[in-house]
Design a protein around this motif. Structure first.
Motif, PDB file in Angstrom:
ATOM      1  N   PRO A  45      40.728-116.403  15.935  1.00  0.00           N
ATOM      2  CA  PRO A  45      39.711-117.463  16.057  1.00  0.00           C
ATOM      3  C   PRO A  45      40.240-118.769  15.499  1.00  0.00           C
ATOM      4  CG  PRO A  45      39.227-116.046  14.192  1.00  0.00           C
ATOM      5  CD  PRO A  45      40.401-115.436  14.876  1.00  0.00           C
ATOM      6  N   ASN A  46      39.532-119.868  15.866  1.00  0.00           N
ATOM      7  CA  ASN A  46      39.805-121.195  15.331  1.00  0.00           C
ATOM      8  C   ASN A  46      41.217-121.686  15.642  1.00  0.00           C
ATOM      9  OD1 ASN A  46      37.191-121.303  14.233  1.00  0.00           O
ATOM     10  ND2 ASN A  46      37.874-120.414  12.287  1.00  0.00           N
ATOM     11  N   GLN A  47      41.721-121.340  16.809  1.00  0.00           N
ATOM     12  CA  GLN A  47      43.000-121.907  17.262  1.00  0.00           C
ATOM     13  C   GLN A  47      43.024-121.861  18.776  1.00  0.00           C
ATOM     14  OE1 GLN A  47      46.581-119.384  16.837  1.00  0.00           O
ATOM     15  NE2 GLN A  47      45.286-118.106  15.511  1.00  0.00           N
ATOM     16  N   VAL A  48      43.813-122.795  19.329  1.00  0.00           N
ATOM     17  CA  VAL A  48      43.894-122.916  20.785  1.00  0.00           C
ATOM     18  C   VAL A  48      44.814-121.819  21.299  1.00  0.00           C
ATOM     19  CG1 VAL A  48      44.573-124.382  22.709  1.00  0.00           C
ATOM     20  CG2 VAL A  48      43.479-125.388  20.688  1.00  0.00           C
ATOM     21  N   LEU A  49      44.324-121.085  22.300  1.00  0.00           N
ATOM     22  CA  LEU A  49      45.113-120.015  22.931  1.00  0.00           C
ATOM     23  C   LEU A  49      45.432-120.425  24.356  1.00  0.00           C
ATOM     24  CD1 LEU A  49      43.026-116.963  21.672  1.00  0.00           C
ATOM     25  CD2 LEU A  49      45.066-117.971  20.635  1.00  0.00           C
ATOM     26  N   ILE A  50      46.667-120.102  24.775  1.00  0.00           N
ATOM     27  CA  ILE A  50      47.126-120.493  26.121  1.00  0.00           C
ATOM     28  C   ILE A  50      47.523-119.230  26.855  1.00  0.00           C
ATOM     29  CG2 ILE A  50      48.810-121.824  27.427  1.00  0.00           C
ATOM     30  CD1 ILE A  50      49.034-123.723  25.100  1.00  0.00           C
ATOM     31  N   THR A  51      47.016-119.053  28.054  1.00  0.00           N
ATOM     32  CA  THR A  51      47.334-117.868  28.862  1.00  0.00           C
ATOM     33  C   THR A  51      48.571-118.156  29.720  1.00  0.00           C
ATOM     34  OG1 THR A  51      45.981-118.583  30.738  1.00  0.00           O
ATOM     35  CG2 THR A  51      44.882-117.348  28.962  1.00  0.00           C
ATOM     36  N   PRO A  52      49.179-117.089  30.281  1.00  0.00           N
ATOM     37  CA  PRO A  52      50.246-117.315  31.265  1.00  0.00           C
ATOM     38  C   PRO A  52      49.715-118.067  32.478  1.00  0.00           C
ATOM     39  CG  PRO A  52      50.283-115.054  30.477  1.00  0.00           C
ATOM     40  CD  PRO A  52      49.016-115.663  29.952  1.00  0.00           C
ATOM     41  N   ALA A  53      50.612-118.679  33.210  1.00  0.00           N
ATOM     42  CA  ALA A  53      50.214-119.437  34.398  1.00  0.00           C
ATOM     43  C   ALA A  53      49.753-118.491  35.498  1.00  0.00           C
ATOM     44  CB  ALA A  53      51.384-120.290  34.874  1.00  0.00           C
TER      45      ALA A  53
ATOM     46  N   LEU B  25      43.155-122.469  28.737  1.00  0.00           N
ATOM     47  CA  LEU B  25      43.120-122.691  27.309  1.00  0.00           C
ATOM     48  C   LEU B  25      41.778-122.210  26.769  1.00  0.00           C
ATOM     49  CD1 LEU B  25      45.079-124.953  28.559  1.00  0.00           C
ATOM     50  CD2 LEU B  25      44.813-126.092  26.359  1.00  0.00           C
ATOM     51  N   GLY B  26      41.790-121.649  25.595  1.00  0.00           N
ATOM     52  CA  GLY B  26      40.546-121.164  25.001  1.00  0.00           C
ATOM     53  C   GLY B  26      40.508-121.405  23.512  1.00  0.00           C
ATOM     54  N   TYR B  27      39.303-121.583  22.951  1.00  0.00           N
ATOM     55  CA  TYR B  27      39.127-121.795  21.512  1.00  0.00           C
ATOM     56  C   TYR B  27      37.829-121.127  21.078  1.00  0.00           C
ATOM     57  CZ  TYR B  27      39.191-124.118  16.951  1.00  0.00           C
ATOM     58  OH  TYR B  27      39.236-124.383  15.612  1.00  0.00           O
TER      59      TYR B  27
END
Length: 833
Positions: free
Chosen positions: A139-147, A160-162
Motif C-alpha cells: 500500500p501507499n506506493q505507485v505500482l506499475i503493471t507490465p505493458a 498504474l495503481g495506488y
C-alpha cells in the motif's frame, strides 16, 4: 635468389622503411582507434543517460499525479456520504492526463470509472487482477503493471495503481489509471542519436516497450529475444558500455537504468558506422606507405650501386682465384676510403696465401700418407686383438670350465681341491692378462662401458683388505686400510671399475715393496672420496714418472718387469680419467711411492638388499627332463657343457655345424639351444634365422656363446637374432642362472654341501658347531694372534683326535689357517671364550 650484395642492400633498405611505416601506421591506428572508442562511448552513454532521464521524469510526473489523486480528501468524502459527484468531477478534470481512471473499493469492485472523458457503466470486479493483489501487500506506493494492449485505447499501455491506507490504518481503496506508452516516449524523438543508431527501451519485466524504426513507431509486447550475455547486462544496475552482437548485427552498445523504475534504455551504434572514420584513416595511411616505399626503393638502388660496385669487383676477383687458383689477379684500387683500403689488404693477403698454399700442399700430402698408415695399423691391431681374444679365451674355456666342473665334485680330497684351486687361480691370472690388453684397446677406442649402481662401501673396502692381506703377509709386509674421515656405508658408482683401479694400484704397491708396509688411505670430501695408495717400496725415478702411465712401459728393476705386461697403470690412468678423476703419483727413488686420485661417489641414504648367502651345491632340478642342443665345432667346448649339464639331469644333444643342427631339429625339438657364434660353414645368423622360420612363435630360447668379447652383445643380438649372450670362458654360476631364467627351473640343492669353501665344515643356516673348552679356545686365539699357522694346524688336528665331535670345527680351523685368514679365525675362536 638474393646472392648479390646490392640486391640484399636494397632489400634491407626496403625492409627498414616497411618496418618504420608499419610502426607509424600501427601507432597511429592504435591512438585514433582508442580516441574513437572513447568519443563514441561517451556520446552513446550521454544519449542513453538523457533518454533515461526523460523516461524517469515522465513516469515520475504521472506517479505524483496518481498519488495526489489517491490521497486527496475527495476519496474520504465519497466514502463518508457515498456522494460520487465530487469524485467523478475530480476524475473528469484529470481525464486529459489519464485517459482511463477508476476507483476500486476494498472488496475489488470498480465504483467509479472514467474512460475517454465519459463515466463508464462497464464496472468490473478486479479482485483477482495482479495489480489489485499486489496493492494489498504494497500500500501507499505507485505500482506499475507490465505493458498490454488496451482494447479501449487500441494501443499498448501500462496500468498504474495506488492503494491508500491512512494514518488510522483505514483502507481507502485503490485508484488505477492507464498510461499509453506512446505518451511516455513521445519526447524521445527529440534526441538526435546519429545516422544508423538504434534505440530500445525495456520495462522491468524485460518487455521491449519501445524500438522505433525510421519514420515508424513499432512496439511489441513479447519478451525480447536477447542473448544470455545481453540479459546479464540488463540485470546489472550499473551503466555499461561494450561491444556486442545485437539482433545479428555487431554493435557498440550503451545500457543505462531508469532510476527507481528499473527500466533499461539501450542505445546501439553498428560497427560498420562506428569504424567508418577509421577506415578512411587506414586508406590514407596505406597511400602514404606505398608512396614512401617507392621513394625508398629508388634511393636504396642508387645508394646500393655506389657502395656495392667495389665489393662486386672484389667478389669477381675472389671467385676467379678460387676457381682457377690463379693468385696473379689483383683487385683494382679506385678509391681512398675504407673500400679502397680493403682492396689493398686483399691483394696483400692473396700474395701471402699463394705462399702458404704451396707449403700446405706438401704438408697435406705427408699427413694423408701418415693417416693411411695409421688406419692400416689400427685396422691390423683390431683384427689381431679380436683374433687373439677368441684364440686365447677358447682354450681357457676348457681349462677353467673343467676346473669348475671338477670343483663341484664333493668326493675330492683337500689336496685335490687345492690343486684345482691352483689351476683356477692360474687360469684366472692368464685371463686377467688377456683382459688387460683388451681393456686397454677398449679404453683407447672409447668403447669401455660403465654401469653405476648402489653398493656397500664398507664391504667393498673389506673385500680389498681380505684380498691383499694374505699377499702382504706372504712377503712379511703390513697392509692397512686407514679411513681418515667417517666413510659412508652406501655409495653410488661403478664398483667393478673402481675395484679394477684399486686392485691395480695396491697390487703394484705390494709387488714393488720388499720391506715395510702398504697403506690404503680413504677420505670423504662432500660427494667425492679421495683414495691414496702409499708404499715403502723401491720408488720411481723422476725421469720415469711420466712413462709409467704409457702402455707396455715398465721401469725399474728388470726382475719386476718380468711380472706383468706393463698395461696395468695405463688402463688405471684412463679409467680414472673416464670416471672424472685424475691419477697422480709422488715418488722418491728408494723410499716409496704414493698414487692418489679422487672421484665422485655420492652417498645413498636408502638401504640396499643384503648380499645373499652363498648358494648351496646344485644337484638337479624339479619337473620333467629338459633337452638342450649344443652347437659348437670344437669338441672340447661341447664336452665341457655335456659334463656340466648331464649330471644335473639335462638331456644334452650335440651338433658340430649348422647343417647338422638343422638335421637334428627335423627330428627333435629341444627346450633350449646353445650355439657358438663363430663356426665354419653356415653362418650363425643364417642358422638362427632358419631355426626361427622353422619353429615360428614357438621357437626355443637361443643363447649365443663366444670367446670374442669385442662384439657389442646388444647390437649383435638384434642383428643375428639370439636371445642372450654368454662369454667364454664360461662361468658356471652365470650359465646356470640363465638356464633357470629361460627354462623356468626350480633347482634342487645338495643337503649339507655348498659350492666352494662352505662344504668344508661351516654349519648350514647359521648352525652352531660344537666347540672346544675355554682353555683350548684361548690357546688357539694366542696362536692366531702370534701368526703361528703351523701351531694352529697342529692344535686343531689334536682336538679332532681327542674329540670326534670337534671334527667339523677342526677342519674349518685348518682351512682358515691354510688360507691365512687370521681375522676370521680369531672371530671363530672368540665365540667359545
Amino acid at each position: 635468389m638474393f646472392q648479390k650484395i646490392a640486391t640484399r642492400f636494397i632489400l634491407a633498405q626496403i625492409l627498414l622503411v616497411l618496418l618504420i611505416i608499419t610502426l607509424i601506421g600501427t601507432t597511429t591506428y592504435y591512438i585514433m582507434s582508442r580516441q574513437l572508442h572513447i568519443h563514441e562511448a561517451q556520446r552513446l552513454q550521454i544519449a542513453a543517460t538523457a533518454l533515461s532521464n526523460i523516461i524517469y521524469h515522465t513516469l515520475e510526473n504521472k506517479s505524483n499525479l496518481l498519488t495526489k489523486l489517491a490521497t486527496g480528501r475527495h476519496i474520504e468524502q465519497y466514502l463518508n456520504n457515498f456522494n460520487s459527484a465530487i469524485l467523478e468531477k475530480t476524475f473528469l478534470e484529470l481525464n486529459t492526463t489519464f485517459p482511463i481512471i477508476s476507483y476500486v473499493e476494498k472488496t475489488g469492485w470498480e465504483e467509479i470509472k472514467i474512460a475517454q472523458g465519459k463515466v463508464s457503466e462497464d464496472l468490473l470486479n478486479i479482485a483477482d487482477s495482479p495489480l489489485y493483489l499486489q496493492s494489498q501487500t504494497l500500500p501507499n506506493q505507485v505500482l506499475i503493471t507490465p505493458a498490454f494492449q488496451s482494447k479501449t485505447l487500441h494501443e499498448p499501455v501500462i496500468e498504474l495503481g495506488y492503494r491508500h491506507v491512512n494514518y488510522f490504518d483505514e483502507d481507502l481503496g485503490l485508484v488505477t489509471t492507464v498510461l499509453p506508452l506512446s505518451e511516455i516516449f513521445e519526447n524521445l524523438r527529440e534526441i538526435e542519436l546519429g545516422t544508423g543508431s538504434w534505440l530500445a527501451v525495456l520495462n522491468q519485466q524485460r518487455q521491449l516497450v519501445y524500438a522505433p524504426i525510421p519514420d515508424t513507431l513499432t512496439l511489441t509486447l513479447e519478451n525480447t529475444a536477447t542473448s544470455s550475455e545481453l540479459l546479464k547486462l540488463l540485470d546489472n544496475e550499473q551503466r555499461i558500455m561494450g561491444q556486442y552482437e545485437l539482433l545479428g548485427t555487431p554493435c557498440f552498445l550503451a545500457v543505462t537504468t531508469v532510476p527507481i523504475y528499473n527500466w533499461k534504455v539501450l542505445v546501439a551504434l553498428p560497427e560498420q558506422i562506428f569504424f567508418q572514420p577509421l577506415r578512411q584513416l587506414q586508406f590514407q595511411t596505406g597511400l602514404f606507405s606505398i608512396l614512401m616505399l617507392f621513394i625508398s626503393v629508388g634511393l636504396a638502388y642508387l645508394f646500393g650501386k655506389t657502395v656495392t660496385r667495389p665489393i662486386s669487383t672484389l667478389t669477381q676477383v675472389v671467385t676467379h682465384i678460387t676457381q682457377s687458383g690463379d693468385f696473379s689477379k689483383v683487385v683494382p684500387v679506385e678509391r681512398q676510403d675504407e673500400l679502397g683500403k680493403l682492396s689493398i689488404s686483399f691483394n696483400q693477403m692473396s700474395q701471402r696465401l699463394y705462399e702458404l698454399v704451396n707449403c700446405l700442399t706438401d704438408e697435406k700430402r705427408k699427413a694423408e700418407q701418415a693417416r693411411q698408415l695409421a688406419e692400416s695399423a689400427n685396422q691390423a691391431k683390431s683384427i689381431f686383438l679380436a683374433n687373439m681374444s677368441h684364440e686365447l679365451r677358447t682354450p681357457l674355456n676348457g681349462v677353467l670350465g673343467y676346473a669348475q666342473i671338477l670343483g663341484r665334485d664333493p668326493t675330492l680330497t683337500d689336496k685335490q681341491r687345492e690343486g684345482l684351486q691352483i689351476i683356477q687361480r692360474s687360469g684366472d691370472y692368464l685371463l686377467n692378462l688377456i683382459n688387460d690388453v683388451l681393456d686397454l684397446s677398449k679404453v683407447e677406442a672409447g668403447k669401455i662401458e660403465f654401469h653405476p649402481a648402489d653398493f656397500r662401501f664398507d664391504e667393498f673396502l673389506q673385500s680389498l683388505i681380505d684380498l691383499f692381506s694374505l699377499r702382504a703377509q706372504q712377503k712379511d709386509l703390513l697392509f692397512q686400510c686407514q679411513p681418515l674421515s667417517p666413510l659412508p656405508n652406501l655409495v653410488h658408482g661403478d664398483e667393478k671399475r673402481l675395484r679394477q683401479v684399486l686392485i691395480n694400484l695396491i697390487g703394484n704397491a705390494v709387488k714393488f715393496t720388499e720391506h715395510g708396509q702398504v697403506v690404503l688411505q680413504v677420505t670423504q670430501r662432500n660427494e667425492h672420496i679421495d683414495f691414496a695408495v702409499i708404499d715403502s717400496g723401491i720408488g720411481i725415478a723422476d725421469a720415469d714418472q711420466e712413462k709409467i702411465f704409457l702402455p707396455f712401459q715398465q721401469v725399474g728393476d728388470v726382475n719386476y718387469q718380468a711380472q706383468g705386461t706393463g698395461l696395468g697403470l695405463a688402463i688405471t690412468k684412463k679409467l680414472v680419467d673416464m670416471m672424472g678423476g685424475n691419477l697422480e703419483v709422488e715418488s722418491v727413488l728408494g723410499q716409496g711411492s704414493t698414487f692418489k686420485f679422487s672421484i665422485q661417489l655420492p652417498e645413498v641414504s636408502c638401504p640396499v638388499t643384503e648380499i645373499s648367502p652363498k648358494i648351496p651345491l646344485i644337484v638337479g632340478f624339479e619337473g620333467r627332463v629338459r633337452r638342450i642342443l649344443v652347437v659348437d665345432n670344437i669338441r672340447d667346448n661341447r664336452l665341457i657343457l655335456i659334463n656340466l649339464l648331464s649330471p644335473l639331469g639335462f638331456e644334452v644333444l650335440e651338433a658340430t655345424k649348422g647343417e647338422e643342427c638343422l638335421t637334428i631339429l627335423d627330428k627333435i625339438r629341444p627346450d633350449l639351444i646353445l650355439t657358438e657364434l663363430r663356426m665354419p660353414g653356415m653362418e650363425t645368423s643364417q642358422l638362427i634365422c632358419r631355426i626361427r622360420q622353422r619353429f615360428g612363435e614357438s621357437v626355443p630360447p637361443i643363447l649365443a656363446l663366444s670367446a670374442n668379447i669385442f662384439i657389442n652383445t646388444q647390437q649383435a643380438g638384434a642383428r643375428i637374432g639370439y636371445d642372450d649372450f654368454i662369454a667364454k670362458p664360461i662361468v658356471v654360476e652365470a650359465l646356470l642362472e640363465k638356464l633357470r631364467v629361460y627354462l623356468n627351473l626350480v633347482w634342487i640343492f645338495q643337503q649339507g654341501g655348498y659350492c666352494g669353501e662352505r662344504n668344508l665344515g661351516e654349519g648350514l643356516d647359521g648352525e652352531e658347531l660344537a666347540g672346544p673348552s675355554q682353555e683350548e679356545a684361548r690357546v688357539l686365539l694366542d696362536l692366531a694372534l702370534q701368526g703361528d699357522i703351523g701351531g694352529i694346524i697342529d692344535c686343531a688336528e689334536r682336538l679332532i683326535q681327542e674329540n670326534r665331535q670337534l671334527e667339523r670345527l677342526g677342519k674349518r680351523i685348518v682351512q682358515l689357517a691354510k688360507n691365512f685368514e687370521e681375522r676370521k679365525l680369531c672371530e671363530l675362536v672368540e665365540r667359545y671364550l
